[in-house]
Design a protein around this motif. Structure first.
Motif, mmCIF file in Angstrom:
data_model
loop_
_atom_site.group_PDB
_atom_site.id
_atom_site.type_symbol
_atom_site.label_atom_id
_atom_site.label_comp_id
_atom_site.label_asym_id
_atom_site.label_seq_id
_atom_site.Cartn_x
_atom_site.Cartn_y
_atom_site.Cartn_z
ATOM 1 N N ASN B 53 -19.673 46.256 12.805
ATOM 2 C CA ASN B 53 -19.884 44.866 13.226
ATOM 3 C C ASN B 53 -18.567 44.103 13.302
ATOM 4 O O ASN B 53 -18.365 43.292 14.215
ATOM 5 N N ASP B 57 -17.444 42.536 16.706
ATOM 6 C CA ASP B 57 -17.356 41.074 16.760
ATOM 7 C C ASP B 57 -15.967 40.613 17.207
ATOM 8 O O ASP B 57 -15.831 39.609 17.904
ATOM 9 N N VAL B 121 -16.682 32.901 22.897
ATOM 10 C CA VAL B 121 -17.797 32.227 22.203
ATOM 11 C C VAL B 121 -19.122 32.873 22.639
ATOM 12 O O VAL B 121 -20.008 33.138 21.839
ATOM 13 N N GLU B 122 -19.193 33.157 23.926
ATOM 14 C CA GLU B 122 -20.443 33.720 24.468
ATOM 15 C C GLU B 122 -20.666 35.177 24.060
ATOM 16 O O GLU B 122 -21.771 35.585 23.734
ATOM 17 N N GLY B 125 -18.248 37.919 18.470
ATOM 18 C CA GLY B 125 -18.913 37.335 17.285
ATOM 19 C C GLY B 125 -17.943 36.651 16.347
ATOM 20 O O GLY B 125 -18.218 36.562 15.144
ATOM 21 N N ARG B 127 -16.906 33.448 16.304
ATOM 22 C CA ARG B 127 -17.288 32.101 15.874
ATOM 23 C C ARG B 127 -18.276 32.139 14.699
ATOM 24 O O ARG B 127 -18.172 31.344 13.770
ATOM 25 N N LYS B 128 -19.193 33.087 14.748
ATOM 26 C CA LYS B 128 -20.195 33.133 13.664
ATOM 27 C C LYS B 128 -19.566 33.574 12.333
ATOM 28 O O LYS B 128 -20.178 33.472 11.278
ATOM 29 N N ARG B 129 -18.339 34.081 12.412
ATOM 30 C CA ARG B 129 -17.672 34.535 11.196
ATOM 31 C C ARG B 129 -16.787 33.436 10.579
ATOM 32 O O ARG B 129 -16.091 33.673 9.595
ATOM 33 N N SER B 134 -13.144 24.866 12.625
ATOM 34 C CA SER B 134 -13.934 24.994 13.849
ATOM 35 C C SER B 134 -13.295 26.011 14.787
ATOM 36 O O SER B 134 -12.106 26.338 14.661
ATOM 37 N N VAL B 192 -11.483 32.411 9.312
ATOM 38 C CA VAL B 192 -12.626 33.322 9.552
ATOM 39 C C VAL B 192 -12.595 34.511 8.597
ATOM 40 O O VAL B 192 -11.533 34.926 8.120
#
Lengths: 259, 406
Positions: B53, B57, B121-122, B125, B127-129, B134, B192
């Motif tokens: 992952n 990501d 972003v799309e 992975g 951003r989710k980390r 921001s 992150v």
């Protein structure tokens, strides 16, 4: 001829067990043994237990085999019950040679056609009286409720209605043997074999068991073969065979005791 | 219910009361064996997934590089790749630049990864980390926006809003043995957890344009990060792309990390080694069943006198082994879950995983259906095999032999 024990004739150590009782002349042979020999190896030697035994068992008769310990009567019963095989000779049940049956067929034969009661009750310790009686019926393929129903009826018949959920260690000697009898009868066998069924019981309980045997075979019209050295018990049978040293030595027909 | 199953259940129920301590030890051994296998497989699978992952990501399923300076526009290059592998779902243009970070007297080599922010972003992975700040890359006088790995932030004691410098060594056209340096100020806009220890320590993520500008690449990019529908097919697609694109392109898939090769080999070895525990336990169960046969000579004799066939006797023993295996499996699995829970808890509270050693800072425990099935299947097989010898011994016993035995 009388051999002094009130028993019938012998012919060179082998009786013609086919032509003994006038009542038997009209009966059909259910089982017969022909020239049965059984030899056990013992150390370097051999023990010849049965020496060419012939026997006819008739439908519906009550036969008693008597003899001293080691005479070979239990061995013969084991061979007739397909629990053991003869070294020579054959056993026919309804003219079918048992030696020709596979292990699986022999199991079906023992389950459906025979019932056994031994000197030791041989009940399974982990099973209660009801479950012990149910076992042969379950082996036959009866469902749990059917087997239970049948076992309950038989236990009631042998007077143990209130003891069904008792385990063998919670039952007396006489009760244990009554459970063993119920177990032997649960599949409606054609022959009931009993090997010294009263041997481990006191006289009072022994008498109860004897009475039970005769009551049940009258009610159920089955063939009874009992092996015993209790002469008093043997006197209650219409036909008594005496075995000695692996051979028949005498036969007695108690006509007055016909069932 | 079949008579043999009814009988086996009855025997097992009453047998547990009088089972000897040796029988219980065998059974506990079986439970521990299954539990050990469950934990080991869950940890290895979790490790594999954590690593996978993290790579996907941050870098997508595949990375396609182009050697040399000329490269098509990203959209053209994407079309070219999609014409070879239609299963490609998205691509993200990127650059990767090695630089040196310097802050408060500390210096460290880093990897700047510049990605098309919108596409990242799309399709990635990252951003989710995000654990702090921001996913934005503002440009200000203070510095250019960058997201840093949590290990890097810890090493340089950086927080969101802090500024640090990056030094970029570049070639000196006038003197090949010398190099020039370019300095840049960067502002931490986010921190992150990239999953992989190496990423967390060395990776800085920024916008493609910022990276291009800092590395003086103009609008050149290094290649595309590729996403596909089924991650397991990445290697096959990668090989297809490499074959079609030719020698000037270089394709890397997420499995290229040597660790995955190691896991592929280690996992079955670990399984077999731990299976030995189950085999030993099953041998003990077999010997218990053997003792059971001897103890039950008389019972087997009477059962046969009542009409139990050799096959029926066998089935009773098979069922006993099967039931022991089934219960052992269930209890072992449950115990394994408890151990997994304890492991996860220790990991959280004590941080038992040293990222510099194991490459990941934490392992997510993963119970896979396939692993559980393998454990169940092999344990059941071993338990069943362990019953064969006792069952045959019991089935072979002559009824009269059993009846004589008191």
């Amino acid at each position: 001829m009388n051999n002094g024990n009130g028993m019938g004739n012998m012919n060179n150590g082998n009786l013609n067990t086919n032509t003994t009782s006038s009542s038997n002349l009209h009966k059909k042979t259910l089982m017969s043994a022909q020239g049965i020999h059984k030899i056990y190896s013992q150390g370097s030697g051999q023990l010849h237990i049965l020496k060419g035994v012939d026997l006819h068992i008739y439908e519906g008769e009550a036969l008693c085999i008597v003899g001293a310990s080691g005479a070979g009567k239990s061995t013969l019963m084991h061979i007739l019950g397909a629990l053991d095989s003869p070294d020579q000779g054959k056993v026919l049940f309804k003219n079918k040679d048992l030696s020709q049956l596979s292990d699986e067929d022999l199991a079906i034969y023992r389950n459906s056609s025979l019932g056994f009661v031994f000197q030791a009750h041989h009940l399974l310790a982990e099973f209660n009286a009801l479950e012990n009686v149910m076992l042969p019926a379950r082996l036959k393929g009866l469902s749990l409720p059917d087997a239970e129903q049948k076992a309950e009826a038989l236990l009631s018949k042998v007077g143990l209605k209130g003891r069904m959920d008792h385990f063998p260690n919670q039952l007396s000697g006489g009760e244990l043997q009554r459970v063993a009898i119920a177990r032997a009868l649960v599949n409606d066998p054609e022959i009931l074999f009993a090997d010294e069924p009263t041997g481990n019981l006191d006289s009072q309980n022994g008498k109860i068991i004897q009475d039970l045997f005769f009551d049940l075979i009258k009610q159920m019209r089955l063939t009874l073969v009992v092996v015993t050295h209790d002469l008093k018990f043997s006197e209650r049978f219409p036909r008594v065979l005496r075995m000695q040293d692996g051979r028949w030595v005498a036969q007695q027909n108690n006509k007055q005791l016909q069932l | 219910m079949s008579s043999w199953l009814w009988f086996s259940l009855r025997i097992l129920k009453s047998g547990q009361k009088k089972a000897g301590i040796a029988s219980w030890f065998s059974f506990v051994g079986l439970i521990l064996g299954v539990a050990s296998m469950t934990v080991a497989m869950a940890v290895v699978s979790g490790f594999e997934t954590t690593l996978k992952n993290a790579i996907i990501d941050v870098r997508g399923h595949l990375i396609v590089f182009k050697q040399g300076k000329s490269i098509e526009k990203p959209s053209q290059f994407e079309s070219k790749l999609k014409s070879i592998v239609p299963e490609i779902t998205a691509t993200v243009p990127f650059v990767m630049v090695e630089a040196v970070a310097a802050h408060k007297g500390r210096i460290q080599g880093v990897m700047i990864q510049g990605v098309d922010t919108k596409k990242a972003v799309e399709h990635l992975g990252i951003r989710k980390r995000l654990v702090e700040g921001s996913f934005s890359f503002p440009r200000s006088d203070e510095g250019m926006g960058v997201i840093v790995g949590k290990g890097f932030a810890r090493t340089f004691n950086l927080k969101v809003g802090d500024v640090f410098r990056l030094v970029l060594p570049t070639a000196n056209e006038l003197n090949p043995v010398d190099f020039k340096r370019k300095m840049g100020k960067f502002l931490v806009s986010g921190i992150v957890d990239l999953g992989k220890h190496q990423y967390n320590e060395r990776y800085l993520i920024t916008d493609l344009k910022i990276a291009q500008e800092f590395a003086m690449l103009g609008d050149r990019y290094l290649g595309l990060m590729v996403k596909i529908k089924e991650s397991e097919k990445a290697r096959a697609y990668g090989l297809r792309l490499a074959a079609e694109l030719g020698a000037r392109y270089w394709v890397q898939d997420w499995e290229d990390d040597n660790l995955f090769e190691a896991i592929k080999i280690e996992k079955p070895i670990l399984f077999v080694v731990l299976l030995i525990i189950v085999i030993v336990a099953a041998l003990n169960i077999s010997s218990t069943l053997f003792i059971n046969v001897v103890q039950r000579y008389s019972d087997i004799g009477i059962l046969k006198a009542m009409g139990a066939s050799p096959r029926w006797i066998c089935k009773v023993f098979y069922a006993q082994g099967g039931l022991i295996g089934l219960i052992g499996n269930i209890l072992g699995f449950l115990l394994g879950l408890v151990f997994c829970g304890i492991f996860a808890l220790l990991q959280k509270s004590l941080g038992v995983i040293d990222g510099s050693v194991y490459n990941v800072d934490g392992i997510s425990i993963q119970i896979r259906i396939f692993d559980t099935f393998c454990i169940f299947f092999f344990t059941m097989m071993i338990c069943f095999l362990s019953t064969l010898a006792p069952a045959w011994r019991g089935a072979k016993l002559s009824p009269v032999e059993g009846l004589r035995y008191e």
